[in-house]
Design a protein around this motif. Structure first.
Motif, mmCIF file in Angstrom:
data_model
loop_
_atom_site.group_PDB
_atom_site.id
_atom_site.type_symbol
_atom_site.label_atom_id
_atom_site.label_comp_id
_atom_site.label_asym_id
_atom_site.label_seq_id
_atom_site.Cartn_x
_atom_site.Cartn_y
_atom_site.Cartn_z
ATOM 1 N N ARG A 192 46.467 33.264 48.118
ATOM 2 C CA ARG A 192 45.982 34.521 48.669
ATOM 3 C C ARG A 192 45.077 34.380 49.875
ATOM 4 O O ARG A 192 44.585 35.364 50.397
ATOM 5 C CB ARG A 192 45.197 35.279 47.580
ATOM 6 C CG ARG A 192 46.039 35.742 46.429
ATOM 7 C CD ARG A 192 45.170 36.257 45.284
ATOM 8 N NE ARG A 192 44.194 37.230 45.723
ATOM 9 C CZ ARG A 192 44.417 38.532 45.804
ATOM 10 N NH1 ARG A 192 45.613 38.988 45.488
ATOM 11 N NH2 ARG A 192 43.475 39.349 46.188
ATOM 12 N N GLY A 193 44.807 33.143 50.326
ATOM 13 C CA GLY A 193 43.901 32.994 51.461
ATOM 14 C C GLY A 193 42.468 32.828 51.000
ATOM 15 O O GLY A 193 42.191 32.531 49.835
ATOM 16 N N ASP A 194 41.510 33.066 51.923
ATOM 17 C CA ASP A 194 40.113 32.710 51.662
ATOM 18 C C ASP A 194 39.164 33.898 51.624
ATOM 19 O O ASP A 194 37.982 33.766 51.919
ATOM 20 C CB ASP A 194 39.633 31.716 52.727
ATOM 21 C CG ASP A 194 40.332 30.384 52.602
ATOM 22 O OD1 ASP A 194 40.630 29.976 51.458
ATOM 23 O OD2 ASP A 194 40.599 29.750 53.636
ATOM 24 N N ASN A 195 39.643 35.078 51.274
ATOM 25 C CA ASN A 195 38.760 36.233 51.111
ATOM 26 C C ASN A 195 38.091 36.117 49.749
ATOM 27 O O ASN A 195 38.660 36.493 48.717
ATOM 28 C CB ASN A 195 39.566 37.534 51.218
ATOM 29 C CG ASN A 195 38.662 38.753 51.182
ATOM 30 O OD1 ASN A 195 37.559 38.721 50.625
ATOM 31 N ND2 ASN A 195 39.113 39.827 51.792
ATOM 32 N N LEU A 196 36.848 35.598 49.737
ATOM 33 C CA LEU A 196 36.198 35.268 48.470
ATOM 34 C C LEU A 196 35.997 36.495 47.591
ATOM 35 O O LEU A 196 36.232 36.451 46.384
ATOM 36 C CB LEU A 196 34.858 34.578 48.742
ATOM 37 C CG LEU A 196 34.134 34.065 47.495
ATOM 38 C CD1 LEU A 196 34.967 33.031 46.770
ATOM 39 C CD2 LEU A 196 32.777 33.480 47.866
ATOM 40 N N ARG A 197 35.531 37.598 48.192
ATOM 41 C CA ARG A 197 35.270 38.795 47.373
ATOM 42 C C ARG A 197 36.552 39.283 46.701
ATOM 43 O O ARG A 197 36.547 39.648 45.522
ATOM 44 C CB ARG A 197 34.668 39.905 48.237
ATOM 45 C CG ARG A 197 34.368 41.175 47.459
ATOM 46 C CD ARG A 197 33.667 42.198 48.318
ATOM 47 N NE ARG A 197 32.305 41.795 48.634
ATOM 48 C CZ ARG A 197 31.273 41.921 47.816
ATOM 49 N NH1 ARG A 197 31.451 42.431 46.610
ATOM 50 N NH2 ARG A 197 30.080 41.533 48.175
ATOM 51 N N ALA A 198 37.671 39.264 47.438
ATOM 52 C CA ALA A 198 38.941 39.715 46.845
ATOM 53 C C ALA A 198 39.486 38.692 45.851
ATOM 54 O O ALA A 198 40.176 39.059 44.891
ATOM 55 C CB ALA A 198 39.962 39.961 47.961
ATOM 56 N N ASN A 199 39.145 37.407 46.076
ATOM 57 C CA ASN A 199 39.722 36.365 45.222
ATOM 58 C C ASN A 199 38.971 36.149 43.913
ATOM 59 O O ASN A 199 39.551 35.636 42.952
ATOM 60 C CB ASN A 199 39.760 35.034 45.984
ATOM 61 C CG ASN A 199 40.888 34.991 47.000
ATOM 62 O OD1 ASN A 199 41.738 35.883 47.026
ATOM 63 N ND2 ASN A 199 40.895 33.976 47.838
ATOM 64 N N LEU A 200 37.682 36.494 43.870
ATOM 65 C CA LEU A 200 36.885 36.167 42.685
ATOM 66 C C LEU A 200 37.504 36.686 41.376
ATOM 67 O O LEU A 200 37.609 35.925 40.395
ATOM 68 C CB LEU A 200 35.460 36.699 42.839
ATOM 69 C CG LEU A 200 34.475 35.789 43.585
ATOM 70 C CD1 LEU A 200 33.112 36.455 43.674
ATOM 71 C CD2 LEU A 200 34.343 34.429 42.916
ATOM 72 N N PRO A 201 37.934 37.967 41.317
ATOM 73 C CA PRO A 201 38.551 38.419 40.049
ATOM 74 C C PRO A 201 39.819 37.647 39.709
ATOM 75 O O PRO A 201 40.083 37.373 38.529
ATOM 76 C CB PRO A 201 38.859 39.903 40.324
ATOM 77 C CG PRO A 201 37.949 40.291 41.448
ATOM 78 C CD PRO A 201 37.803 39.074 42.291
ATOM 79 N N VAL A 202 40.594 37.287 40.735
ATOM 80 C CA VAL A 202 41.840 36.547 40.475
ATOM 81 C C VAL A 202 41.527 35.125 40.003
ATOM 82 O O VAL A 202 42.201 34.589 39.113
ATOM 83 C CB VAL A 202 42.721 36.513 41.747
ATOM 84 C CG1 VAL A 202 44.077 35.900 41.428
ATOM 85 C CG2 VAL A 202 42.898 37.903 42.310
ATOM 86 N N VAL A 203 40.514 34.497 40.609
ATOM 87 C CA VAL A 203 40.112 33.154 40.174
ATOM 88 C C VAL A 203 39.684 33.186 38.710
ATOM 89 O O VAL A 203 40.079 32.337 37.903
ATOM 90 C CB VAL A 203 38.965 32.621 41.062
ATOM 91 C CG1 VAL A 203 38.362 31.355 40.461
ATOM 92 C CG2 VAL A 203 39.470 32.342 42.472
ATOM 93 N N ALA A 204 38.860 34.178 38.354
ATOM 94 C CA ALA A 204 38.411 34.293 36.963
ATOM 95 C C ALA A 204 39.594 34.520 36.027
ATOM 96 O O ALA A 204 39.683 33.905 34.956
ATOM 97 C CB ALA A 204 37.400 35.437 36.844
#
Length: 311
Positions: free
Chosen positions: A248-260
């Motif tokens: 998904r790229g490096d947008n941390l705010r958007a990625n945090l829920p997906v990482v969790a």
């Protein structure tokens, strides 16, 4: 690409986890689910989510995607703290043990950061190798201490993450992961700036030292929560953030829920596999995940070597 396809996979894993077990659900199903199966499934989901988020913060703090808490000596430092408190105050409450473990983890990460500041950053593979050596030294000290104090049984429990002993009343501290995840989401933009490095982050107005210290306190708390409750799990904080970043790229705010979400799914999946391979016996989830994580770690090292400049 939409992340919604993860939802049916997660639902399937949860249903399998609830259905699996040596005892049949045909009798006292409600009692069995409430006392054992649901707590075990929730513990796996919360532990996986917490460790995946901890990995994100560590990677941003040291500007290296090949590092995660288990590659910075953090679990070994936790174990050392727990060994000391077990020897000095064996009757201490779980909350006190978690505070000691978190403080020990923070000291351990501080030692790793001191080493990291002296490692050349041109080759990204050096830092995780230094972390492996550092963690190995702390682990050796913990093993010697446990052997000397006749505490090897405790060390074995903490070193091998598994969920067979999770029941109602023994996992509820893991709900703190949800609170820390919410705090990380609030801090997402500041943690993103950490990944730019000290000079650029300060130029953009970030209090670099304060933000890094706050992030590492959260990592120490997440690691201690998981280790004290279910034991250590290597590579979760490495695999989940790297897979999501490549997807998904490096947008941390958007990625945090997906990482969790991905971390939770991976750990629950490892637990399900460990319960199926030798049914009705179990292989610890951490052992199953270590096989997957080691493979992904080696693959990431190879990719990093291909991208590294050649002299």
């Amino acid at each position: 690409m939409s992340r919604l396809w993860l939802i049916p996979i997660l639902a399937g894993l949860i249903l399998i986890s609830l259905a699996l077990g040596a005892a049949s659900l045909s009798q006292d199903a409600g009692w069995l689910l409430m006392v054992s199966r649901i707590p075990r499934t929730l513990a796996a989901l919360l532990a996986g989510a917490g460790l995946a988020l901890a990995g994100v913060v560590v990677q941003q703090a040291v500007q290296n995607r090949l590092v995660e808490p288990s590659l910075t000596g953090t679990p070994e430092a936790c174990m050392l703290g727990l060994l000391v408190v077990t020897l000095i105050a064996p009757g201490m409450a779980v909350a006190g043990k978690m505070l000691v473990a978190a403080a020990s983890a923070l000291v351990g990460m501080g030692g790793f950061l001191m080493l990291a500041d002296r490692v050349p950053r041109q080759d990204p593979m050096l830092l995780p190798i230094v972390g492996l050596v550092y963690g190995g030294i702390l682990g050796a000290v913990a093993t010697w201490f446990a052997w000397s104090a006749d505490l090897m049984q405790y060390l074995g429990i903490w070193m091998l993450g598994e969920f067979s002993g999770v029941m109602i009343g023994r996992y509820e501290w893991l709900w703190s992961v949800a609170l820390l995840a919410g705090l990380l989401y609030v801090l997402a933009d500041r943690i993103t700036l950490l990944g730019l490095g000290q000079t650029q982050a300060r130029a953009l107005g970030l209090d670099y030292g304060q933000t890094r210290a706050l992030g590492l306190v959260i990592v120490a708390a997440l690691t201690a929560l998981v280790l004290v409750t279910v034991g250590a799990f290597p590579f979760v904080g490495l695999v989940a953030p790297n897979l999501v970043s490549r997807w998904r790229g490096d947008n941390l705010r958007a990625n945090l829920p997906v990482v969790a979400l991905l971390g939770a799914m991976l750990v629950l999946g490892a637990d399900v596999i460990g319960r199926v391979i030798r049914y009705p016996f179990e292989i610890p989830a951490a052992t199953v995940f270590a096989v997957l994580g080691a493979g992904v770690f080696l693959w990431l090292l190879r990719k990093a070597a291909e991208r590294a400049p050649h002299g």
